[in-house]
Design a protein around this motif. Structure first.
Motif, PDB file in Angstrom:
ATOM      1  N   PRO A  31      -4.845  -1.006  -9.102  1.00 25.41           N
ATOM      2  CA  PRO A  31      -5.776  -1.629  -9.387  1.00 25.41           C
ATOM      3  C   PRO A  31      -6.393  -0.601  -8.840  1.00 25.41           C
ATOM      4  N   ARG A  32      -6.403  -0.645  -6.567  1.00 23.46           N
ATOM      5  CA  ARG A  32      -7.544  -0.002  -6.422  1.00 23.46           C
ATOM      6  C   ARG A  32      -6.758   1.409  -5.889  1.00 23.46           C
ATOM      7  N   ILE A  63       0.941  -1.404   0.018  1.00 22.17           N
ATOM      8  CA  ILE A  63       0.161  -0.027   0.181  1.00 22.17           C
ATOM      9  C   ILE A  63       1.001   1.377  -0.153  1.00 22.17           C
ATOM     10  N   LEU A  64       0.850   1.906  -0.948  1.00 20.32           N
ATOM     11  CA  LEU A  64       1.597   3.273  -1.755  1.00 20.32           C
ATOM     12  C   LEU A  64       0.459   4.697  -0.837  1.00 20.32           C
ATOM     13  N   ASP A 110      -0.361  -2.421  -4.347  1.00 15.30           N
ATOM     14  CA  ASP A 110      -1.280  -2.750  -4.798  1.00 15.30           C
ATOM     15  C   ASP A 110      -2.829  -2.305  -4.902  1.00 15.30           C
ATOM     16  N   CYS A 111      -2.218  -0.549  -3.912  1.00 19.37           N
ATOM     17  CA  CYS A 111      -3.725   0.094  -3.548  1.00 19.37           C
ATOM     18  C   CYS A 111      -3.218   1.032  -2.959  1.00 19.37           C
ATOM     19  N   LYS A 117     -12.568  -1.839   5.544  1.00 21.82           N
ATOM     20  CA  LYS A 117     -13.295  -2.277   5.079  1.00 21.82           C
ATOM     21  C   LYS A 117     -13.956  -2.783   3.492  1.00 21.82           C
ATOM     22  N   PHE A 118     -13.521  -1.417   2.634  1.00 22.51           N
ATOM     23  CA  PHE A 118     -13.164  -1.142   1.509  1.00 22.51           C
ATOM     24  C   PHE A 118     -12.057  -2.893   0.744  1.00 22.51           C
ATOM     25  N   ILE A 119     -11.021  -2.363   1.500  1.00 25.84           N
ATOM     26  CA  ILE A 119      -9.479  -3.364   1.464  1.00 25.84           C
ATOM     27  C   ILE A 119     -10.164  -4.507   1.612  1.00 25.84           C
TER      28      ILE A 119
END
Length: 470
Positions: free
Chosen positions: A102-103, A13-14, A77-78, A379-381
């Motif tokens: 992607p997210r 995650i960034l 990834d996110c 919740k989203f991840i």
């Protein structure tokens, strides 16, 4: 906490921005065992983070593409863009899309972007989840105000299970009793006390724990049982109609805007220029200029006639102490007696370490916008693993709905034999079996693919996942 298993590569995650929300998210996601990279231009924030969290830190600007390349953005990834600049966060989502991330999650304070009827929708901006911590907080306070007695009620499992927060007074039928005694005395009601806030501590209780006066507790029950419990606990079920808000910032303004046509609202704002602006924009709200932490100001503003008092300034101490002061003024008469009708207090607390303290010494409910934003993002991840996650306001605890994976540790033995691993940190509350939710007890044996409601300390959410996943 649990047996070792084959290690899976951590999701990468960034995070852009190490302000209050960014730092909280980094800390929380590191608990959840994500690999975190952060881009932040402020040297002091970088040094502080370097001393306190185990994340990869890059000093630089979110709009500097070389920083993105240094962060290996092509393999992220996110993205979570939470700088203090809406335009930067929106642009970052589009840059992330070009890198193939992607997210994309972005904080956008303005309500003019990201909605379906906006000129630029979330799709246009390449944002998968748009986060507005102030709006989340205001909407949650409005929801709580509209509930019976302004007690917090959390709906789980599409409203079939509910959790209610309640403060224990000296004359409560629950005071000075062990939880197992309370269960025996009320055996006709299917409910469970799942968390206790006491002092600065959150307790995930067992049957041997005793409830004390001034404890704040969370009770879990079926939606049909909750009204009976409210009557038993002496919770008044009337709607609150008169509200006073201390602080006319983004959150205070938004609460008034959402409620002013249906309830009587007063705002106390210390800044004269801001008070004038609020008076112009909120036609159905009474705006008062003054120091809301002063007893004389509160009395002159009519606090004793209010049903609910909300503190929404930017100062933790002001919010907590003003709630404590207001609670005494609202609930005690001039002779020192206790009024029959008790007013409610809600505090906005920006420092998460103060949340439990605020809910036990003064505020009936304590909310933190960083925690709320963090939960929305989690919740989203984790939406593929967790059906839902809800934070229990004023408690260092979460309510999780999750499915037990075949072969997971939770399916291998009855709960009584699992409790040695979960004691004090994780509580299995209910299981959905044969078309209905059932309170889980020691003999309950969770089966593969069953839906389960779990209560856990915030820092143990990863352990819940390990308990329920392969």
């Amino acid at each position: 906490m649990f047996e070792k298993r084959k290690k899976i590569a951590a999701e990468r995650i960034l995070i852009l921005g190490l302000g209050g929300v960014g730092y909280y998210l980094a800390k929380r996601l590191l608990y959840e065992e994500y690999a975190i990279t952060i881009i932040e231009p402020d040297s002091k924030r970088i040094r502080y983070a370097d001393d306190h969290i185990d994340a990869r830190l890059i000093k630089g600007d979110a709009m500097d593409i070389s920083c993105w390349k240094e962060a290996d953005a092509a393999n992220i990834d996110c993205l979570i863009a939470v700088t203090n600049n809406d335009a930067v966060n929106m642009m970052a989502a589009m840059i992330a899309d070009k890198f193939g991330i992607p997210r994309k999650i972005a904080r956008v304070r303005s309500l003019e972007f990201g909605n379906d009827n906006s000129i630029l929708t979330s799709g246009d901006l390449k944002i998968d989840l748009l986060i507005h911590p102030e709006e989340l907080t205001a909407q949650e306070i409005v929801r709580l105000i509209k509930l019976r007695a302004a007690n917090e009620i959390i709906d789980i499992a599409k409203g079939q299970i509910q959790l209610m927060a309640n403060r224990i007074h000296g004359n409560s039928p629950f005071a000075h009793k062990k939880l197992k005694e309370i269960a025996m005395e009320n055996s006709e009601l299917a409910f469970r006390v799942v968390a206790i806030a006491r002092g600065i501590t959150t307790i995930i209780p067992s049957g041997e724990d005793t409830i004390l006066p001034q404890d704040q507790i969370f009770i879990m029950a079926g939606s049909e049982t909750l009204p009976h419990l409210m009557k038993l606990a002496g919770v008044e079920q009337s709607h609150r109609q008169r509200i006073m808000i201390l602080g006319g910032g983004l959150i205070g303004h938004r609460i008034a805007e959402l409620l002013q046509k249906s309830v009587e609202i007063k705002i106390i704002e210390q800044d004269q220029q801001r008070a004038g602006l609020l008076a112009q924009e909120l036609q159905n709200t009474e705006v008062l200029h003054g120091d809301g932490s002063d007893v004389d100001t509160l009395n002159a503003a009519g606090l004793c006639e209010m049903d609910t008092f909300i503190t929404a300034t930017g100062e933790n101490e002001t919010n907590i102490l003003s709630c404590l002061l207001a609670k005494n003024l609202m609930n005690n008469d001039k002779k020192g007696g206790v009024k029959k009708k008790q007013g409610k207090t809600i505090a906005l607390v920006n420092k998460e370490d103060y949340l439990v303290l605020a809910s036990t010494i003064g505020a009936d409910l304590a909310l933190n916008k960083k925690v709320m934003a963090g939960n929305e993002i989690l919740k989203f991840i984790r939406r593929s693993e967790l059906i839902s996650v809800a934070h229990m306001h004023g408690f260092d605890a979460e309510v999780v709905e999750i499915i037990a994976a075949p072969g997971s540790p939770i399916t291998k033995k009855p709960l009584a034999k699992v409790s040695s691993l979960t004691m004090g940190a994780i509580l299995i509350g209910s299981v959905y079996r044969q078309g209905e939710w059932r309170v889980a007890v020691g003999s309950t044996h969770i089966q593969a693919n069953e839906r389960v409601i779990v209560i856990c300390r915030s820092s143990h959410l990863k352990d819940v996942r390990k308990l329920f996943q392969i």
